[in-house]
Design a protein around this motif. Structure first.
Motif, PDB file in Angstrom:
ATOM      1  N   GLN A 191     -56.458  -5.790  22.807  1.00  0.00           N
ATOM      2  CA  GLN A 191     -55.817  -5.051  21.731  1.00  0.00           C
ATOM      3  C   GLN A 191     -55.628  -3.590  22.104  1.00  0.00           C
ATOM      4  OE1 GLN A 191     -54.653  -6.536  19.025  1.00  0.00           O
ATOM      5  NE2 GLN A 191     -55.373  -8.501  19.767  1.00  0.00           N
ATOM      6  N   SER A 216     -53.607  -0.349  24.218  1.00  0.00           N
ATOM      7  CA  SER A 216     -52.218   0.012  24.495  1.00  0.00           C
ATOM      8  C   SER A 216     -51.919  -0.256  25.978  1.00  0.00           C
ATOM      9  CB  SER A 216     -52.009   1.488  24.165  1.00  0.00           C
ATOM     10  OG  SER A 216     -52.735   2.283  25.067  1.00  0.00           O
ATOM     11  N   PRO A 217     -50.630  -0.341  26.374  1.00  0.00           N
ATOM     12  CA  PRO A 217     -50.275  -0.693  27.757  1.00  0.00           C
ATOM     13  C   PRO A 217     -50.969   0.172  28.812  1.00  0.00           C
ATOM     14  CG  PRO A 217     -48.326  -0.761  26.380  1.00  0.00           C
ATOM     15  CD  PRO A 217     -49.433  -0.245  25.502  1.00  0.00           C
ATOM     16  N   ASN A 246     -54.613  -0.763  29.015  1.00  0.00           N
ATOM     17  CA  ASN A 246     -54.727  -2.070  29.671  1.00  0.00           C
ATOM     18  C   ASN A 246     -54.512  -1.967  31.177  1.00  0.00           C
ATOM     19  OD1 ASN A 246     -55.371  -3.679  27.506  1.00  0.00           O
ATOM     20  ND2 ASN A 246     -53.228  -4.093  26.980  1.00  0.00           N
ATOM     21  N   VAL A 259     -52.656   9.139  27.219  1.00  0.00           N
ATOM     22  CA  VAL A 259     -53.288   8.417  26.117  1.00  0.00           C
ATOM     23  C   VAL A 259     -53.906   9.407  25.135  1.00  0.00           C
ATOM     24  CG1 VAL A 259     -55.174   6.860  25.485  1.00  0.00           C
ATOM     25  CG2 VAL A 259     -53.694   6.300  27.411  1.00  0.00           C
ATOM     26  N   CYS A 262     -54.026   7.406  17.858  1.00  0.00           N
ATOM     27  CA  CYS A 262     -53.087   6.964  16.831  1.00  0.00           C
ATOM     28  C   CYS A 262     -53.201   7.887  15.616  1.00  0.00           C
ATOM     29  CB  CYS A 262     -53.402   5.523  16.450  1.00  0.00           C
ATOM     30  SG  CYS A 262     -52.510   4.960  14.983  1.00  0.00           S
ATOM     31  N   THR A 289     -54.304   5.408  22.165  1.00  0.00           N
ATOM     32  CA  THR A 289     -52.968   4.863  22.427  1.00  0.00           C
ATOM     33  C   THR A 289     -52.074   5.966  22.935  1.00  0.00           C
ATOM     34  OG1 THR A 289     -51.028   3.787  21.472  1.00  0.00           O
ATOM     35  CG2 THR A 289     -52.242   5.267  20.026  1.00  0.00           C
ATOM     36  N   GLU A 290     -51.059   5.602  23.734  1.00  0.00           N
ATOM     37  CA  GLU A 290     -50.109   6.599  24.209  1.00  0.00           C
ATOM     38  C   GLU A 290     -48.945   6.742  23.249  1.00  0.00           C
ATOM     39  OE1 GLU A 290     -50.975   3.879  25.712  1.00  0.00           O
ATOM     40  OE2 GLU A 290     -49.305   2.813  26.659  1.00  0.00           O
ATOM     41  N   GLU A 291     -48.923   5.941  22.177  1.00  0.00           N
ATOM     42  CA  GLU A 291     -47.851   6.043  21.192  1.00  0.00           C
ATOM     43  C   GLU A 291     -48.322   6.888  20.005  1.00  0.00           C
ATOM     44  OE1 GLU A 291     -45.821   1.744  21.581  1.00  0.00           O
ATOM     45  OE2 GLU A 291     -47.948   1.734  21.131  1.00  0.00           O
ATOM     46  N   CYS A 334     -50.202   3.452  16.652  1.00  0.00           N
ATOM     47  CA  CYS A 334     -50.443   2.265  17.486  1.00  0.00           C
ATOM     48  C   CYS A 334     -49.746   1.033  16.922  1.00  0.00           C
ATOM     49  CB  CYS A 334     -51.940   2.013  17.640  1.00  0.00           C
ATOM     50  SG  CYS A 334     -52.713   1.309  16.184  1.00  0.00           S
ATOM     51  N   ARG A 335     -49.629   0.007  17.775  1.00  0.00           N
ATOM     52  CA  ARG A 335     -48.907  -1.205  17.418  1.00  0.00           C
ATOM     53  C   ARG A 335     -49.513  -1.874  16.196  1.00  0.00           C
ATOM     54  NH1 ARG A 335     -49.026  -5.389  22.102  1.00  0.00           N
ATOM     55  NH2 ARG A 335     -51.151  -4.899  21.502  1.00  0.00           N
TER      56      ARG A 335
END
Lengths: 198, 198
Positions: free
Chosen positions: A2, A4-5, A8, B54, B57, B64-66, B69-70
């Motif tokens: 779970q 993030s890319p 991972n 990274v 969120c 997360t790098e976004e 997060c997803r």
């Protein structure tokens, strides 16, 4: 998974390290991202620098970023003694013993035809050239005490014999502090065979 | 140390990893240089990318790098349920159980005044703002079952109470497959206290 890319990808890259499974790769990655980004950056730089610039010493084949390593350049070493080991870490163990003042030749492995490791991969041509140069009086065979290590020692011993150079092998026996009760039979057999007068 | 400067630097950088001592740092470094330079380069890139890009969120604070997060963006999650955990890896454990369909809030630690970890470090202001937004009906306290974890759960429970939001705590008891003989007294006391009719 779970994460993030990028996280991972870091976990996957860490899993390629020997002895690092999925759980510890995750633990290492999260530790670095959560608590030690400086350490992560420093490790990235160190990996890059070493992977790009570390090669092999032209004389002894150990890992080094210099053309010839410091030990081979050293003026205080006995150049008539050459100790043949399998890996750079074996050299370090011998140096730490403080009992050796000669030079080394590092095979970067041992003969293992099934894995495609032959005389060429171990740089035996270079070793022969060194023996032919006439500086070496004694070659100490310090390959490991395994079937492949013994085979490798035998082959290199033959190279010495053909040139009339003395080849010796590290003594095998009971390790210091070793209780006989826990020493394996093969080692005891060697220790008996190599017994010395006191 | 008888290695060259770049190799030594790599060994030192690896030693900063948790659980990696001098011997294993040396083993890892030499493994990569001797047998897996591609792996070393890949790890360097992964470390660099993750360390630089990274972040956290904006909604749940996980790594997360976004921007978000997803999981927080996911439309299939129950947005009335919010589960508070200490670390991203706790989120992964809960997700792997397959038993939870709500959202998360990751504290990135637990209250520990002696280590300078207070409400601010855990992003409790952001959590309060989220509770104030009115979407959350139940907050599940899934902090660890340690003194600090319990304290953290208590403090967050109070934030919920002040807003009339239901706060619940993960059940404590005998782990699945656990033999009573080997379950510690504290866990058994909780299991007895929380016993349920069958």
């Amino acid at each position: 998974m779970q994460f993030s890319p990028l996280v991972n990808e870091l976990i996957e890259a860490l899993r390629r390290l020997p002895g690092v499974g999925p759980k510890s790769a995750q633990r290492l990655a999260l530790h670095m991202l959560q608590r030690d980004r400086d350490g992560a950056r420093r490790l990235a730089r160190a990996l890059d620098g070493a992977a790009e610039r570390v090669g092999h010493c032209a004389d002894c084949r150990t890992l080094t970023e210099e053309p010839v390593c410091r030990l081979c350049r050293g003026s205080h070493r006995d150049r008539s003694l050459l100790c043949v080991v399998e890996w750079p870490q074996d050299l370090v163990s011998l140096e730490n013993s403080g009992a050796y003042q000669g030079l080394y030749f590092i095979l970067m492995g041992r003969l293992s035809p099934l894995d495609g490791i032959g005389p060429r991969e171990l740089g035996l041509e270079r070793l022969e050239a060194r023996l032919d140069a006439g500086e070496v009086r004694e070659l100490i065979l310090a390959t490991s005490s395994t079937v492949e290590g013994e085979t490798t020692a035998h082959v290199i011993g033959e190279l010495c014999r053909a040139r009339g150079i003395q080849a010796t092998r590290l003594a095998q026996g009971v390790p210091m502090g070793g209780e006989l009760e826990f020493v394996d039979g093969g080692t005891l057999a060697h220790a008996l065979q190599g017994r010395r007068p006191v």
